[in-house]
Motif scaffolding. Structure first.
Motif, PDB file in Angstrom:
ATOM      1  N   THR A  11       0.835  -1.198   0.000  1.00  0.00           N
ATOM      2  CA  THR A  11       0.000   0.000   0.000  1.00  0.00           C
ATOM      3  C   THR A  11       0.868   1.245   0.000  1.00  0.00           C
ATOM      4  N   ALA A  12       0.265   2.349  -0.389  1.00  0.00           N
ATOM      5  CA  ALA A  12       0.889   3.659  -0.215  1.00  0.00           C
ATOM      6  C   ALA A  12       0.674   4.067   1.247  1.00  0.00           C
ATOM      7  N   GLY A  13       1.056   5.275   1.590  1.00  0.00           N
ATOM      8  CA  GLY A  13       0.964   5.724   2.972  1.00  0.00           C
ATOM      9  C   GLY A  13      -0.426   6.084   3.458  1.00  0.00           C
ATOM     10  N   GLU A  14      -1.335   6.378   2.514  1.00  0.00           N
ATOM     11  CA  GLU A  14      -2.695   6.715   2.935  1.00  0.00           C
ATOM     12  C   GLU A  14      -3.674   6.458   1.805  1.00  0.00           C
ATOM     13  N   GLY A  15      -4.952   6.594   2.147  1.00  0.00           N
ATOM     14  CA  GLY A  15      -5.986   6.417   1.130  1.00  0.00           C
ATOM     15  C   GLY A  15      -6.369   4.972   0.887  1.00  0.00           C
ATOM     16  N   VAL A  45       0.629   3.388   7.937  1.00  0.00           N
ATOM     17  CA  VAL A  45      -0.232   3.796   6.830  1.00  0.00           C
ATOM     18  C   VAL A  45      -1.606   4.140   7.393  1.00  0.00           C
ATOM     19  N   GLN A  46      -2.301   5.030   6.691  1.00  0.00           N
ATOM     20  CA  GLN A  46      -3.612   5.508   7.121  1.00  0.00           C
ATOM     21  C   GLN A  46      -4.688   4.859   6.261  1.00  0.00           C
ATOM     22  N   THR A  47      -5.585   4.103   6.898  1.00  0.00           N
ATOM     23  CA  THR A  47      -6.707   3.535   6.165  1.00  0.00           C
ATOM     24  C   THR A  47      -7.905   4.470   6.230  1.00  0.00           C
ATOM     25  N   PHE A  48      -8.840   4.230   5.331  1.00  0.00           N
ATOM     26  CA  PHE A  48     -10.050   5.038   5.249  1.00  0.00           C
ATOM     27  C   PHE A  48     -11.273   4.140   5.133  1.00  0.00           C
ATOM     28  N   ASP A  49     -12.385   4.625   5.637  1.00  0.00           N
ATOM     29  CA  ASP A  49     -13.701   4.050   5.360  1.00  0.00           C
ATOM     30  C   ASP A  49     -14.327   5.000   4.359  1.00  0.00           C
ATOM     31  N   SER A  54      -9.822   6.237   9.063  1.00  0.00           N
ATOM     32  CA  SER A  54     -10.137   5.114   9.932  1.00  0.00           C
ATOM     33  C   SER A  54      -8.907   4.789  10.771  1.00  0.00           C
ATOM     34  N   THR A  55      -8.467   3.566  10.766  1.00  0.00           N
ATOM     35  CA  THR A  55      -7.344   3.138  11.589  1.00  0.00           C
ATOM     36  C   THR A  55      -6.011   3.312  10.870  1.00  0.00           C
ATOM     37  N   THR A  56      -4.940   3.193  11.634  1.00  0.00           N
ATOM     38  CA  THR A  56      -3.606   3.155  11.040  1.00  0.00           C
ATOM     39  C   THR A  56      -3.058   1.744  11.230  1.00  0.00           C
ATOM     40  N   GLN A  57      -2.056   1.410  10.422  1.00  0.00           N
ATOM     41  CA  GLN A  57      -1.417   0.109  10.552  1.00  0.00           C
ATOM     42  C   GLN A  57       0.081   0.276  10.342  1.00  0.00           C
ATOM     43  N   LYS A  58       0.871  -0.430  11.134  1.00  0.00           N
ATOM     44  CA  LYS A  58       2.327  -0.335  11.084  1.00  0.00           C
ATOM     45  C   LYS A  58       2.857  -1.006   9.818  1.00  0.00           C
ATOM     46  N   VAL A  59       3.794  -0.343   9.171  1.00  0.00           N
ATOM     47  CA  VAL A  59       4.487  -0.900   8.013  1.00  0.00           C
ATOM     48  C   VAL A  59       5.537  -1.877   8.532  1.00  0.00           C
ATOM     49  N   ASP A  60       5.572  -3.078   7.952  1.00  0.00           N
ATOM     50  CA  ASP A  60       6.553  -4.086   8.353  1.00  0.00           C
ATOM     51  C   ASP A  60       7.886  -3.925   7.624  1.00  0.00           C
ATOM     52  N   ASN A  82      -4.828   5.485  -2.634  1.00  0.00           N
ATOM     53  CA  ASN A  82      -3.765   4.506  -2.402  1.00  0.00           C
ATOM     54  C   ASN A  82      -3.090   4.043  -3.699  1.00  0.00           C
ATOM     55  N   PRO A  83      -3.807   3.408  -4.641  1.00  0.00           N
ATOM     56  CA  PRO A  83      -3.123   2.961  -5.860  1.00  0.00           C
ATOM     57  C   PRO A  83      -2.682   4.120  -6.749  1.00  0.00           C
ATOM     58  N   ASP A  84      -3.356   5.257  -6.655  1.00  0.00           N
ATOM     59  CA  ASP A  84      -2.946   6.409  -7.444  1.00  0.00           C
ATOM     60  C   ASP A  84      -1.560   6.876  -6.999  1.00  0.00           C
ATOM     61  N   ALA A  85      -1.303   6.860  -5.684  1.00  0.00           N
ATOM     62  CA  ALA A  85       0.019   7.221  -5.169  1.00  0.00           C
ATOM     63  C   ALA A  85       1.028   6.101  -5.424  1.00  0.00           C
ATOM     64  N   LEU A  86       0.598   4.868  -5.246  1.00  0.00           N
ATOM     65  CA  LEU A  86       1.503   3.728  -5.404  1.00  0.00           C
ATOM     66  C   LEU A  86       2.064   3.636  -6.816  1.00  0.00           C
ATOM     67  N   ARG A  87       1.249   3.934  -7.805  1.00  0.00           N
ATOM     68  CA  ARG A  87       1.708   3.801  -9.190  1.00  0.00           C
ATOM     69  C   ARG A  87       2.732   4.871  -9.577  1.00  0.00           C
ATOM     70  N   THR A  88       2.961   5.855  -8.710  1.00  0.00           N
ATOM     71  CA  THR A  88       3.989   6.862  -8.980  1.00  0.00           C
ATOM     72  C   THR A  88       5.313   6.530  -8.294  1.00  0.00           C
ATOM     73  N   ASP A  89       5.348   5.429  -7.535  1.00  0.00           N
ATOM     74  CA  ASP A  89       6.560   5.030  -6.824  1.00  0.00           C
ATOM     75  C   ASP A  89       7.269   3.944  -7.638  1.00  0.00           C
ATOM     76  N   LYS A  90       8.467   4.241  -8.141  1.00  0.00           N
ATOM     77  CA  LYS A  90       9.173   3.312  -9.040  1.00  0.00           C
ATOM     78  C   LYS A  90       9.496   1.986  -8.367  1.00  0.00           C
ATOM     79  N   ASP A  91       9.820   1.990  -7.076  1.00  0.00           N
ATOM     80  CA  ASP A  91      10.120   0.740  -6.376  1.00  0.00           C
ATOM     81  C   ASP A  91       8.871  -0.132  -6.260  1.00  0.00           C
ATOM     82  N   ALA A  92       7.737   0.480  -5.967  1.00  0.00           N
ATOM     83  CA  ALA A  92       6.480  -0.264  -5.858  1.00  0.00           C
ATOM     84  C   ALA A  92       6.085  -0.856  -7.210  1.00  0.00           C
ATOM     85  N   VAL A  93       6.177  -0.067  -8.258  1.00  0.00           N
ATOM     86  CA  VAL A  93       5.805  -0.542  -9.599  1.00  0.00           C
ATOM     87  C   VAL A  93       6.730  -1.679 -10.030  1.00  0.00           C
TER      88      VAL A  93
END
Length: 177
Positions: A11-15, A45-49, A54-60, A82-93
């Motif tokens: 995941t990205a950091g939020e959304g 990371v920040q989750t949303f409803d 919503s809640t946060t979750q620790k990155v491992d 989330n995926p909109d931000a993720l697709r701009t990160d070269k390591d994630a892609v």
């Protein structure tokens, strides 16, 4: 069955749509696998409803330090940002592309196929997503269909949170072999 008992959740950091992270997470845990949260940044990371925090979750682990060899499958939760931000990160892609190319299961729900589009892995694949992505998927060479869950080779896709039960079942079936 896969060699590794670990399942990567990227995941990205939020959304992140909360249930699209937490429900598959619980399903793989219940099946005896170890979910691992990957993200471009360390911390939480920040989750949303939908649009509400919503809640946060620790990155491992940061995705740049992760190896496809360490995981049996990859899960890409949705949410719009989330995926909109993720697709701009070269390591994630790069990680996503390498994972798809490995032949191991890759499960994406809702808007998550945006990252698959960026990784250029949808040509001649049949999949589903949130309906607003259908033109993007077709332009990337994919065959978009409106179905609850679609499995094409190692790719598992679903449309929305209402499809989570079918999505989770397809994911667990794929990682169990």
């Amino acid at each position: 069955m896969a060699d590794s008992k670990k399942i990567a959740f990227l995941t990205a950091g939020e959304g992140i749509e909360r249930v699209e992270l937490t429900e598959p997470w619980k399903a793989v845990q219940d099946a005896g696998f170890e979910p691992v949260l990957l993200s471009p940044e360390s911390g939480e990371v920040q989750t949303f409803d939908h649009l509400d925090k919503s809640t946060t979750q620790k990155v491992d682990e940061q995705v740049k330090d992760a190896s496809v060899d360490d995981f049996a499958a990859l899960v890409l939760p949705g949410g719009v940002a989330n995926p909109d931000a993720l697709r701009t990160d070269k390591d994630a892609v790069f990680f996503v592309k390498t994972f798809v190319d490995s032949g191991k299961p890759v499960a994406a729900i809702c808007h998550a196929p945006w990252t698959l589009i960026e990784a250029d892995v949808l040509r001649d694949k049949r999949l589903t997503s949130w309906p607003s992505l259908q033109t993007d998927i077709r332009n990337a060479g994919g065959d978009w269909v409106d179905e609850q869950v679609v499995v094409d080779g190692n790719l598992i896709t679903s449309r929305k949170p209402d499809d989570l039960q079918a999505f989770d079942e397809a994911l667990v079936k794929a990682v169990e072999g």
